[in-house]
Design a protein around this motif. Structure first.
Motif, mmCIF file in Angstrom:
data_model
loop_
_atom_site.group_PDB
_atom_site.id
_atom_site.type_symbol
_atom_site.label_atom_id
_atom_site.label_comp_id
_atom_site.label_asym_id
_atom_site.label_seq_id
_atom_site.Cartn_x
_atom_site.Cartn_y
_atom_site.Cartn_z
ATOM 1 N N GLN A 96 -9.158 -1.782 -9.902
ATOM 2 C CA GLN A 96 -8.377 -0.555 -10.017
ATOM 3 C C GLN A 96 -7.372 -0.665 -11.156
ATOM 4 O O GLN A 96 -7.221 0.273 -11.962
ATOM 5 C CB GLN A 96 -7.638 -0.273 -8.703
ATOM 6 C CG GLN A 96 -6.794 0.996 -8.730
ATOM 7 C CD GLN A 96 -6.047 1.220 -7.421
ATOM 8 O OE1 GLN A 96 -6.376 0.619 -6.386
ATOM 9 N NE2 GLN A 96 -5.033 2.078 -7.432
ATOM 10 N N TYR A 139 -8.520 -4.301 -6.125
ATOM 11 C CA TYR A 139 -7.225 -3.930 -6.701
ATOM 12 C C TYR A 139 -7.141 -4.346 -8.163
ATOM 13 O O TYR A 139 -6.571 -3.621 -8.992
ATOM 14 C CB TYR A 139 -6.090 -4.531 -5.881
ATOM 15 C CG TYR A 139 -5.967 -3.860 -4.525
ATOM 16 C CD1 TYR A 139 -5.414 -2.591 -4.413
ATOM 17 C CD2 TYR A 139 -6.464 -4.471 -3.377
ATOM 18 C CE1 TYR A 139 -5.335 -1.953 -3.175
ATOM 19 C CE2 TYR A 139 -6.396 -3.838 -2.148
ATOM 20 C CZ TYR A 139 -5.830 -2.584 -2.055
ATOM 21 O OH TYR A 139 -5.763 -1.950 -0.835
ATOM 22 N N VAL A 188 -0.127 -2.333 -7.836
ATOM 23 C CA VAL A 188 -1.562 -2.588 -7.666
ATOM 24 C C VAL A 188 -1.858 -4.058 -7.967
ATOM 25 O O VAL A 188 -2.569 -4.738 -7.211
ATOM 26 C CB VAL A 188 -2.381 -1.662 -8.591
ATOM 27 C CG1 VAL A 188 -3.877 -1.964 -8.448
ATOM 28 C CG2 VAL A 188 -2.100 -0.198 -8.265
ATOM 29 N N ILE A 230 2.113 1.696 -3.556
ATOM 30 C CA ILE A 230 1.061 2.239 -4.420
ATOM 31 C C ILE A 230 0.938 3.738 -4.207
ATOM 32 O O ILE A 230 0.794 4.520 -5.166
ATOM 33 C CB ILE A 230 -0.276 1.530 -4.147
ATOM 34 C CG1 ILE A 230 -0.208 0.063 -4.616
ATOM 35 C CG2 ILE A 230 -1.432 2.255 -4.835
ATOM 36 C CD1 ILE A 230 -1.394 -0.769 -4.199
ATOM 37 N N GLY A 262 -3.104 -7.225 -5.438
ATOM 38 C CA GLY A 262 -4.217 -8.110 -5.772
ATOM 39 C C GLY A 262 -3.787 -9.564 -5.770
ATOM 40 O O GLY A 262 -4.474 -10.441 -5.222
ATOM 41 N N LYS A 301 0.835 -1.209 0.000
ATOM 42 C CA LYS A 301 0.000 0.000 0.000
ATOM 43 C C LYS A 301 0.866 1.255 0.000
ATOM 44 O O LYS A 301 0.530 2.252 -0.660
ATOM 45 C CB LYS A 301 -0.942 -0.009 1.208
ATOM 46 C CG LYS A 301 -2.092 -1.010 1.085
ATOM 47 C CD LYS A 301 -3.020 -0.964 2.287
ATOM 48 C CE LYS A 301 -4.197 -1.915 2.113
ATOM 49 N NZ LYS A 301 -5.094 -1.906 3.304
#
Length: 587
Positions: free
Chosen positions: A408, A405, A386, A376, A390, A373
């Motif tokens: 995204q 994710y 990302v 990102i 995931g 995180k």
């Protein structure tokens, strides 16, 4: 010659001479670098000397090199004249990157073995660091054996000549490699680098081309050649080199950045190698990369530590070192190497992602998620972290957390291309596991639209249709295609067997699932499936054995409950499914 052939051929030569050649000693016991008979100690040794020695050998066999170093160091203090213990301690300090300690031992090693390549290399690189290039060459001169260490000595000697500005002598030194075909790539590549640094463009270009061909377009050959072309105003030629590599290794951040720069006509950075020290480090790194797989990994680690000693900021070296540690299941050491990648390195993001994956392997999933995180947030607009988050969450079966994710990432790609099939496949898996089949089916179909011959997507959609008694003929066709594409994938072959099972074709089910078990013997679900197929085929004793075997594999709670029920009651009598029959006839 393609890279696989070049690597195989060169790697064979490098591996055959092995660590013994570098060390000027025999064999490779302890699971490490050298062997030897039982240690010959001084008169009346203390009992703890033998204890330390045996503990060190045990740690070496178990690849616990930190412990081995500690125990050998203790043993050496107790018996400082023991040649074997001295050599082992020296090599372990070297392998650990403790170059200062290794250097203090190297002169003692040379006193016992004047031609010991490893000890002479350490002292040569110390001189190199002081820019005492003549002394470096003096230390590299040895009549000892060893093709690998001779390669390293020639390359570093050439760079020592270049450090003094004597390019002709440097190139003359490299020509010593002409008679060893397996080393022709190294000769061409370092001739190009030295000629490039010296401003001899024609010679550099010729040898970059040769190195590129011999390596099959390896990363370092492409980087160096591409930068050379960019700096000469030939951005289109550089872009062709970069794009060719990206077709094979699409995720490489260095080449993606270079390709973008060449495409937009941005200013080219400096040459890949800008000093003699960087050139020497490149030579050691190149040898290490050839040795890093299989039996040469321990020796590769030594060469990498030497490369990092003279070029501490060498990010690629740290990543390769981390990869070696990962392969040896030394995750904590790998994390240390990832953390040493510089904050301003273009590989910093990649190092953080790989470190997060390593943390997850240690069971520190929450810490891994937090790190990703942060990545990102630190690199907005970057797709890779990302997707990595995931993948990590999906791997931990946290499908509802993974799906956002992937969504995204899909929102970031714009118009999907063939390479994006995996995003839709991965999100489709999450939707299916979350019980959202319509969404899952849509994504899996999209994955196959982008890449119609992708066996994972073919298998997953086909298997899911069979489980739902839908499109059975089409599903069978898809799974057979997946098996054709991956004939040795046990999971895909299990899907084919399970499809036959759902259709009541027990003989075909048994044949295929038995094959799947051969390929994936430790998978509880496939073994459970084989038990079901045996039962339907009337082989009840074998079915109970297979279910018991699957139970011993400690499957998840849902599968375990199903197995325990079958062990007590068997399978219910088979009743042909009219939905399946209708589906076979065209749903």
């Amino acid at each position: 010659m393609d890279m696989a052939r070049m690597s195989s051929r060169t790697g064979l030569v490098l591996a055959v001479v092995s660590a013994a050649a570098l060390c000027g000693c025999a064999g490779g016991g302890d699971g490490f670098l050298i062997t030897g008979s039982t240690a010959k100690t001084s008169e009346a040794p203390k009992a703890s000397l033998f204890g330390n020695y045996l503990a060190a050998r045990h740690a070496g066999r178990n690849r616990d090199m930190d412990a081995a170093t500690v125990f050998y160091s203790r043993a050496l203090k107790q018996d400082p004249d023991n040649k074997e213990i001295l050599l082992r301690t020296f090599l372990l300090e070297l392998s650990a990157g403790n170059i200062g300690k290794a250097a203090s031992l190297s002169r003692k090693v040379i006193k016992n073995q004047p031609d010991n390549r490893a000890a002479r290399m350490v002292l040569a690189l110390q001189a190199f660091g002081r820019q005492d290039y003549a002394k470096a060459r003096e230390w590299l001169e040895s009549d000892g054996p060893a093709e690998v260490s001779e390669l390293a000595a020639i390359l570093i000697s050439a760079w020592a000549w270049q450090g003094e500005g004597q390019t002709d002598e440097a190139l003359k030194t490299l020509r010593q490699l002409e008679d060893t075909p397996a080393f022709n790539y190294f000769q061409s590549f370092h001739t190009a680098l030295i000629a490039d640094l010296a401003g001899r463009d024609k010679l550099a270009h010729e040898n970059y081309e040769t190195a590129y061909e011999l390596s099959g377009g390896s990363l370092r050959a492409v980087q160096a050649f591409g930068l050379f072309e960019e700096r000469r105003g030939r951005g289109k030629a550089a872009l062709l080199l970069y794009n060719d590599l990206l077709q094979r290794h699409n995720q490489n951040p260095l080449i993606r950045k270079a390709a973008q720069r060449a495409k937009t006509g941005g200013p080219a950075p400096a040459a890949m190698i800008t000093s003699a020290s960087e050139g020497a480090a490149e030579a050691l790194y190149g040898i290490a990369s050839q040795l890093s797989k299989g039996s040469g990994a321990d020796l590769a680690r030594i060469y990498l530590q030497l490369a990092l000693y003279i070029r501490p900021e060498f990010s690629l070296g740290q990543l390769l070192l981390a990869d070696i540690y990962e392969n040896h299941k030394n995750i904590r050491k790998a994390l240390g190497a990832y953390d040493r990648v510089g904050a301003d390195s273009p590989l910093r993001m990649e190092a953080d992602i790989l470190a997060a994956i390593s943390l997850d392997r240690l069971g520190k999933t929450d810490e891994a998620v937090a790190r990703l995180k942060e990545v990102i947030e630190s690199y907005p607009g970057k797709l890779r972290p990302v997707i990595a988050l995931g993948n990590l969450l999906r791997g931990r079966q946290k499908y509802s957390k993974a799906e956002p994710y992937y969504s995204q990432a899909i929102g970031m790609i714009g118009t999907p291309a063939k390479e994006h099939w995996r995003l839709f496949y991965s999100r489709g898996v999450c939707f299916e596991r979350m019980g959202q089949w319509p969404n899952a089916e849509t994504d899996l179909k999209q994955a196959l639209k982008l890449n119609p011959n992708q066996p994972l997507a073919l298998n997953y959609l086909g298997y899911s249709w069979i489980e739902r008694r839908r499109h059975l003929d089409k599903a069978m066709t898809m799974i057979r295609k997946a098996v054709h594409l991956r004939p040795n994938d046990g999971f895909i072959i299990d899907s084919l067997g399970w499809a036959h099972f759902q259709l009541g074709q027990w003989k075909e089910a048994v044949k295929n699932i038995e094959r799947a078990v051969e390929l994936q013997p430790d998978d509880a679900v496939i073994n459970d499936h084989l038990g079901d197929a045996y039962w339907r085929a009337g082989r009840h004793l074998e079915a109970r054995f297979q279910w018991s075997h699957a139970k011993e594999m400690k499957p998840d709670a849902k599968v375990l409950a199903r197995i325990e029920h079958k062990l007590q009651h068997g399978l219910e009598a088979f009743k042909p499914d009219p939905v399946a029959v209708n589906a076979r006839n065209g749903d």
